[in-house]
Design a protein around this motif. Structure first.
Motif, short mmCIF file in Angstrom:
data_model
loop_
_atom_site.label_atom_id
_atom_site.label_comp_id
_atom_site.label_asym_id
_atom_site.label_seq_id
_atom_site.Cartn_x
_atom_site.Cartn_y
_atom_site.Cartn_z
N VAL A 1 -11.13 -6.05 32.82
CA VAL A 1 -11.32 -7.48 33.02
C VAL A 1 -11.60 -8.19 31.70
O VAL A 1 -10.97 -9.20 31.38
N LEU A 2 -12.54 -7.66 30.92
CA LEU A 2 -12.93 -8.33 29.68
C LEU A 2 -11.83 -8.32 28.63
O LEU A 2 -11.66 -9.30 27.89
N ASP A 3 -11.07 -7.24 28.57
CA ASP A 3 -10.06 -7.11 27.53
C ASP A 3 -8.68 -7.61 27.96
O ASP A 3 -7.73 -7.54 27.19
N GLY A 4 -8.59 -8.12 29.18
CA GLY A 4 -7.31 -8.59 29.70
C GLY A 4 -7.25 -10.10 29.80
O GLY A 4 -8.00 -10.83 29.13
N GLU A 5 -6.36 -10.58 30.65
CA GLU A 5 -6.13 -12.02 30.77
C GLU A 5 -7.38 -12.76 31.25
O GLU A 5 -7.63 -13.89 30.82
N ILE A 6 -8.14 -12.15 32.16
CA ILE A 6 -9.34 -12.83 32.67
C ILE A 6 -10.34 -13.04 31.55
O ILE A 6 -10.88 -14.14 31.36
N GLY A 7 -10.61 -11.98 30.78
CA GLY A 7 -11.55 -12.10 29.67
C GLY A 7 -11.08 -13.09 28.63
O GLY A 7 -11.87 -13.89 28.11
N ASP A 8 -9.77 -13.08 28.32
CA ASP A 8 -9.23 -14.04 27.35
C ASP A 8 -9.41 -15.47 27.84
O ASP A 8 -9.74 -16.38 27.06
N SER A 9 -9.17 -15.67 29.14
CA SER A 9 -9.34 -17.01 29.71
C SER A 9 -10.78 -17.48 29.60
O SER A 9 -11.04 -18.64 29.26
N MET A 10 -11.74 -16.57 29.82
CA MET A 10 -13.15 -16.94 29.75
C MET A 10 -13.59 -17.17 28.31
O MET A 10 -14.47 -18.01 28.05
N LEU A 11 -12.99 -16.46 27.35
CA LEU A 11 -13.25 -16.77 25.95
C LEU A 11 -12.77 -18.18 25.62
O LEU A 11 -13.43 -18.91 24.86
N GLY A 12 -11.64 -18.55 26.20
CA GLY A 12 -11.13 -19.90 25.99
C GLY A 12 -12.07 -20.95 26.56
O GLY A 12 -12.31 -22.00 25.94
N ILE A 13 -12.62 -20.68 27.75
CA ILE A 13 -13.57 -21.61 28.36
C ILE A 13 -14.80 -21.78 27.48
O ILE A 13 -15.32 -22.89 27.30
N ALA A 14 -15.27 -20.67 26.89
CA ALA A 14 -16.49 -20.70 26.07
C ALA A 14 -16.24 -21.29 24.69
O ALA A 14 -17.19 -21.58 23.96
N SER A 15 -14.98 -21.45 24.31
CA SER A 15 -14.65 -22.04 23.00
C SER A 15 -14.65 -23.56 23.13
O SER A 15 -13.60 -24.22 23.06
N SER A 16 -15.81 -24.08 23.31
CA SER A 16 -16.01 -25.53 23.49
C SER A 16 -17.47 -25.82 23.19
O SER A 16 -18.25 -24.92 22.88
N ASN A 17 -17.85 -27.08 23.26
CA ASN A 17 -19.25 -27.46 23.04
C ASN A 17 -19.79 -26.97 21.70
O ASN A 17 -20.95 -26.56 21.58
N GLY A 18 -18.93 -26.98 20.67
CA GLY A 18 -19.38 -26.57 19.34
C GLY A 18 -19.37 -25.08 19.11
O GLY A 18 -19.93 -24.60 18.12
N LEU A 19 -18.72 -24.31 20.01
CA LEU A 19 -18.70 -22.85 19.93
C LEU A 19 -17.27 -22.34 19.88
O LEU A 19 -16.36 -22.96 20.43
N VAL A 20 -17.07 -21.18 19.25
CA VAL A 20 -15.81 -20.46 19.28
C VAL A 20 -16.13 -19.04 19.74
O VAL A 20 -16.92 -18.34 19.10
N ALA A 21 -15.54 -18.63 20.86
CA ALA A 21 -15.80 -17.30 21.43
C ALA A 21 -14.70 -16.35 21.00
O ALA A 21 -13.51 -16.63 21.20
N ILE A 22 -15.07 -15.20 20.42
CA ILE A 22 -14.06 -14.33 19.81
C ILE A 22 -14.11 -12.89 20.31
O ILE A 22 -13.31 -12.07 19.84
N GLY A 23 -14.97 -12.54 21.25
CA GLY A 23 -14.95 -11.15 21.71
C GLY A 23 -16.07 -10.83 22.69
O GLY A 23 -16.99 -11.62 22.92
N TRP A 24 -15.95 -9.63 23.27
CA TRP A 24 -16.89 -9.15 24.27
C TRP A 24 -17.53 -7.84 23.82
O TRP A 24 -16.90 -7.03 23.13
N ALA A 25 -18.76 -7.62 24.24
CA ALA A 25 -19.42 -6.32 24.13
C ALA A 25 -20.20 -6.11 25.43
O ALA A 25 -19.96 -6.80 26.41
N GLU A 26 -21.13 -5.17 25.43
CA GLU A 26 -21.74 -4.76 26.70
C GLU A 26 -23.26 -4.78 26.65
O GLU A 26 -23.86 -4.17 25.78
#
Length: 360
Positions: A150-175
């Motif tokens: 989920v995190l490394d696929g299309e869903i995770g990429d989409s959620m990184l895009g959502i989080a890249s707003s409000n003065g933030l840039v989201a570039i990856g996931w960890a655990e």
């Protein structure tokens, strides 16, 4: 061209720091020392040196977890990658244990441009990004492999895009990992065993709904107050990942644990948009690659520590109940109302997409 892990101008400083850290480690507890010694080794840095714009940059990277955990170990790898591949033009300074503020304070500092990077868990960000509440839903990620997909696929990429707003840039996931239940009363392997049990939770509406639905008495309180509350019987139990259970010594006042894996929480790697926009595109791409490599390695460390610590808790006398697939199904069926309550707020299509991944 391949760069070894130590191909960085800051190597002498890292060696001095490592020596000081090694001395300090002798004063740490034996269990912490063993866990640190048995972490998977930091990989060598690979990849070409990246051409920048001739300017030097400093990244202050702040996290809320401790220096002995998997997340900090991942940050050390990130530091190696970035300093080596920028040929020393980007220096990374690491801050653990919320030295620069808790998760929300660090995110605010990114927005204001006073901090360059942080990696909070998703739960504190739900007010900003409501879709992140999906990670608080129970039993949605049955295995680490499903979480990775989920995190490394299309869903995770989409959620990184959502989080890249409000003065933030989201570039990856960890655990951050799976949460487990402990208590001082009896072994728990079914919802019936939770009837009336006072369970400390975070101040999170979905978590409160989970434990009420299971028949427990959820009791929100500060984490700083939790050990004393468990010791004095103010609450009967709590839920956290194994590493937190051990490092907080909850096993000294909790005789029972159940490996429920009831909630999976990731870390999300965030960069200040103000800082990001100062970087040349080549450095931006390199940070994305470094964050992805860090996330892969951090998950490896997290899962290795998880298995070690679980066994150490057993060796120290904690009775750990491992749920059968049938028992997990019973919990899932009991928690169906939680999904009904939150489906519209979290996003039914998102939930269905994750469930479809689990079913593959």
């Amino acid at each position: 061209m391949t760069i070894t892990r130590y191909a960085t101008p800051s190597f002498p400083l890292r060696i001095i720091t490592a020596s000081i850290g090694a001395l300090a480690l002798t004063l740490a507890t034996l269990s912490t020392a063993q866990a640190a010694a048995e972490m998977p080794p930091i990989p060598e840095v690979t990849g070409d040196v990246v051409e920048g714009d001739g300017n030097d940059y400093t990244i202050k990277f702040s996290i809320g977890t401790t220096q002995s955990g998997a997340q900090y170990r991942g940050l050390e790898y990130f530091e190696d990658i970035v300093e080596a591949r920028s040929d020393g033009h980007i220096q990374v300074e690491l801050f653990h244990s919320a030295q620069l503020g808790d998760d929300l304070q660090a995110v605010s500092a990114l927005q204001s441009g006073t901090l360059e990077m942080t990696a909070p868990s998703t739960s504190p960000l739900v007010n900003m990004f409501p879709q992140f509440a999906v990670f608080d839903l129970p039993f949605l990620f049955p295995t680490p492999e499903v979480a990775d997909e989920v995190l490394d696929g299309e869903i995770g990429d989409s959620m990184l895009g959502i989080a890249s707003s409000n003065g933030l840039v989201a570039i990856g996931w960890a655990e951050n990992g799976y949460r487990q239940l402990t208590n001082s009363q009896a072994a728990v392997d079914s919802p019936d065993d939770l009837d009336g049990l006072k369970v400390r939770t975070m101040q999170n509406p979905i978590h409160l709904d989970i434990w009420r639905t299971l028949g427990a008495n959820p009791t929100p309180m500060s984490f700083a107050e939790l050990f004393t509350a468990l010791e004095q019987g103010v609450v009967d139990g709590q839920e956290n990942p194994w590493i937190t259970i051990q490092s907080s010594r909850f096993n000294e006042v909790q005789g029972y644990a159940s490996e429920t894996n009831h909630v999976y929480t990731p870390f999300i790697t965030l960069v200040s948009e103000r800082f990001w926009n100062k970087l040349p595109e080549s450095y931006q791409q390199m940070l994305v690659e470094a964050a992805q490599q860090m996330g892969d390695y951090e998950r490896e460390v997290s899962r290795s520590l998880n298995d070690q610590i679980k066994q150490e808790l057993i060796d120290e006398g904690m009775q750990i109940t491992e749920l059968t697939p049938e028992q997990v199904t019973t919990f899932q069926e009991s928690l169906a109302p939680v999904y009904d309550n939150w489906r519209d707020q979290v996003g039914g299509e998102l939930i269905d997409s994750i469930r479809a991944t689990s079913a593959q």
